[in-house]
Design an enzyme around this catalytic site. Structure first.
Site, PDB file in Angstrom:
ATOM      1  N   SER A 176       0.799  -1.225   0.000  1.00 27.95           N
ATOM      2  CA  SER A 176       0.000   0.000   0.000  1.00 27.95           C
ATOM      3  C   SER A 176       0.831   1.274   0.000  1.00 27.95           C
ATOM      4  CB  SER A 176      -0.954  -0.005   1.191  1.00 27.95           C
ATOM      5  OG  SER A 176      -0.245  -0.177   2.403  1.00 27.95           O
ATOM      6  N   HIS A 204      -5.446  -2.909  -2.853  1.00 24.42           N
ATOM      7  CA  HIS A 204      -5.106  -1.924  -3.886  1.00 24.42           C
ATOM      8  C   HIS A 204      -5.045  -2.495  -5.296  1.00 24.42           C
ATOM      9  CE1 HIS A 204      -4.313   1.278  -1.005  1.00 24.42           C
ATOM     10  NE2 HIS A 204      -3.859   0.307  -0.226  1.00 24.42           N
ATOM     11  N   LYS A 236     -11.804   1.415  -1.984  1.00 21.13           N
ATOM     12  CA  LYS A 236     -10.735   1.966  -2.822  1.00 21.13           C
ATOM     13  C   LYS A 236     -11.205   1.993  -4.273  1.00 21.13           C
ATOM     14  CE  LYS A 236      -7.599   1.319   0.849  1.00 21.13           C
ATOM     15  NZ  LYS A 236      -6.948   0.373   1.741  1.00 21.13           N
TER      16      LYS A 236
HETATM   17  C1  PLP Z   1      -6.820   0.285   3.133  1.00 16.78           C
HETATM   18  C2  PLP Z   1      -6.275  -1.055   3.415  1.00 16.78           C
HETATM   19  C3  PLP Z   1      -6.937  -1.928   4.276  1.00 16.78           C
HETATM   20  C4  PLP Z   1      -8.121  -1.504   5.081  1.00 16.78           C
HETATM   21  O1  PLP Z   1      -9.288  -1.462   4.338  1.00 16.78           O
HETATM   22  P1  PLP Z   1     -10.492  -0.561   4.878  1.00 16.78           P
HETATM   23  O2  PLP Z   1     -11.681  -1.054   4.173  1.00 16.78           O
HETATM   24  O3  PLP Z   1     -10.128   0.845   4.551  1.00 16.78           O
HETATM   25  O4  PLP Z   1     -10.552  -0.773   6.361  1.00 16.78           O
HETATM   26  C5  PLP Z   1      -6.456  -3.215   4.393  1.00 16.78           C
HETATM   27  N1  PLP Z   1      -5.349  -3.605   3.735  1.00 16.78           N
HETATM   28  C6  PLP Z   1      -4.663  -2.780   2.935  1.00 16.78           C
HETATM   29  C7  PLP Z   1      -3.435  -3.275   2.232  1.00 16.78           C
HETATM   30  C8  PLP Z   1      -5.093  -1.473   2.759  1.00 16.78           C
HETATM   31  O5  PLP Z   1      -4.403  -0.631   1.999  1.00 16.78           O
END
Ligand code: PLP
Length: 382
Positions: A176, A204, A236
């Protein structure tokens, strides 16, 4: 003095690690407005520009009209609607797996899976650069945690050779903060050779990678046998909210019965599930969004290389510029803001000490002109 809140805050300030929120006055998009003005933003994870898509908005509005706002209970009591159920079936079909299970957030999905599957005496092996929610899931499980060198299947194999009993290997699919891809073929082979179970968090990659947006598993041409536990998030590229786990029938039934962050929380609003059903359709039908994103990434990487900027090995919309020390990263972020461009400085503990960075992210809603403006501004500042 016990606790000493102010002392802790002062220390953060001195280390340039104090964090503040921006109060945003505009909908999610590449133009962002707050009380200080309007900016071109390269901060969001809304990679496909779906968070503010008219069809997704309409689905959420119709969903609220049909279902009301709150789900009123957890999934196991009375909060599991036919909207949630339909979305789970559509996500499972999209991922080519028997079942999918919705969670309220990706953070909770990761905590829920790891702690439901592993306990004292089991082993969890994590990439050193895994997301905080995967590390916290390991801690919650009380299993023995080991962190292998970033993306290093040989180090993983050496550690696996010393584990016996239930062993879970866990990795981000797209890292990330660096934007690079996990070496899934090697991870899957190594896990299989040592009888370990592989779990990939594709927060992602899902929606972005692969010809159909199936994420890193599709990108590498792998299947559910190679990656038996897949986590995807919906806040996302999907532009909505929530997350899911996809896998076998038995995995999902076990999670329904054992995953505490699934059991002991209110189900997502059904209207959010309806919005996600609309965005899943757009992910599948509007493949031009992925093509456009790729061409913006290529444009940026070419331009940045010409400027001699220090890029990372990332084929994804996450394109970090490593600055190093926290104060310099903050300063560059502030200079960009003065020039009308928002890019947050990411500092420890989110990234390792000495690797503070600007995390630039692209969206298919950016234009070529937006990327050119970013490159021109970076040229004057770096
Ligand atoms: C953003 C993210 C999460 C968390 O997801 P949310 O739905 O925002 O809680 C988990 N793993 C990774 C790699 C992320 O980038």
């Amino acid at each position: 003095m016990a606790f000493d809140f102010q002392g802790q805050l002062n220390a953060l300030q001195q280390q340039h690690r104090y964090r503040r929120r921006r109060v945003v006055d505009s909908a999610c998009g590449v133009r962002l407005r707050d009380a200080s003005g309007e900016y071109l933003s390269f901060n969001s994870n809304d990679y496909l520009g779906l968070a503010n898509h008219p069809e997704v908005i309409a689905a959420m509005q119709a969903g609220a009209a049909r279902w009301g706002v709150g789900s009123g209970a957890s999934h196991l009591i009375s909060g599991h609607s036919s909207a949630h159920h339909a979305l789970e079936e559509e996500l499972a079909a999209f991922c080519g797996r028997p079942r999918a299970l919705l969670f309220s957030t990706g953070y909770m999905a990761n905590m829920g899976v790891i702690a439901a599957l592993c306990g004292r005496g089991d082993h969890v092996l994590e990439d050193r650069l895994n997301h905080a929610s995967l590390l916290d899931g390991g801690l919650l499980s009380q299993a023995r945690i080991q962190r292998y060198r970033h993306n290093d299947a040989d180090d993983l194999a050496a550690k696996l050779a010393k584990c016996s009993g239930n062993t879970l290997v866990v990795s981000d699919g797209v890292f990330s903060m660096d934007g690079d891809l996990a070496n899934l073929p090697a991870l899957s082979q190594t896990a299989r050779a040592h009888n370990a179970l592989l779990m990939i968090d594709d927060a992602h990659g899902f929606g972005v990678l692969g010809q159909h947006g199936g994420g890193c598993v599709e990108h590498f041409g792998l299947t559910g046998d190679d990656v038996p536990i897949l986590v995807g998030t919906l806040g996302k590229a999907f532009g909505t909210f929530g997350a899911f786990v996809a896998g076998s029938e038995e995995l999902i039934e076990l999670l329904i019965n054992r995953a505490r962050p699934y059991i002991y929380t209110t189900a997502l609003p059904p209207a959010v599930a309806e919005a996600t059903r609309a965005s899943l359709k757009l992910v599948q039908t509007e493949s031009w969004r992925r093509d456009k994103l790729q061409s913006l990434i290529t444009q940026f990487r070419r331009g940045a290389q010409q400027l001699g900027l220090n890029l990372m090995d990332s084929p994804t919309p996450i394109q970090p510029l490593i600055i190093g020390d926290d104060a310099s990263a903050l300063k560059l972020s502030e200079q960009l803001q003065t020039a009308g461009i928002l890019i947050s400085a990411i500092r420890p503990p989110t990234v390792p000490a000495g690797t503070a960075r600007l995390r630039i992210t692209f969206s298919s809603d950016h234009s070529e002109q937006d990327v050119a403006r970013l490159l021109n501004t970076l040229e004057t500042l770096v």
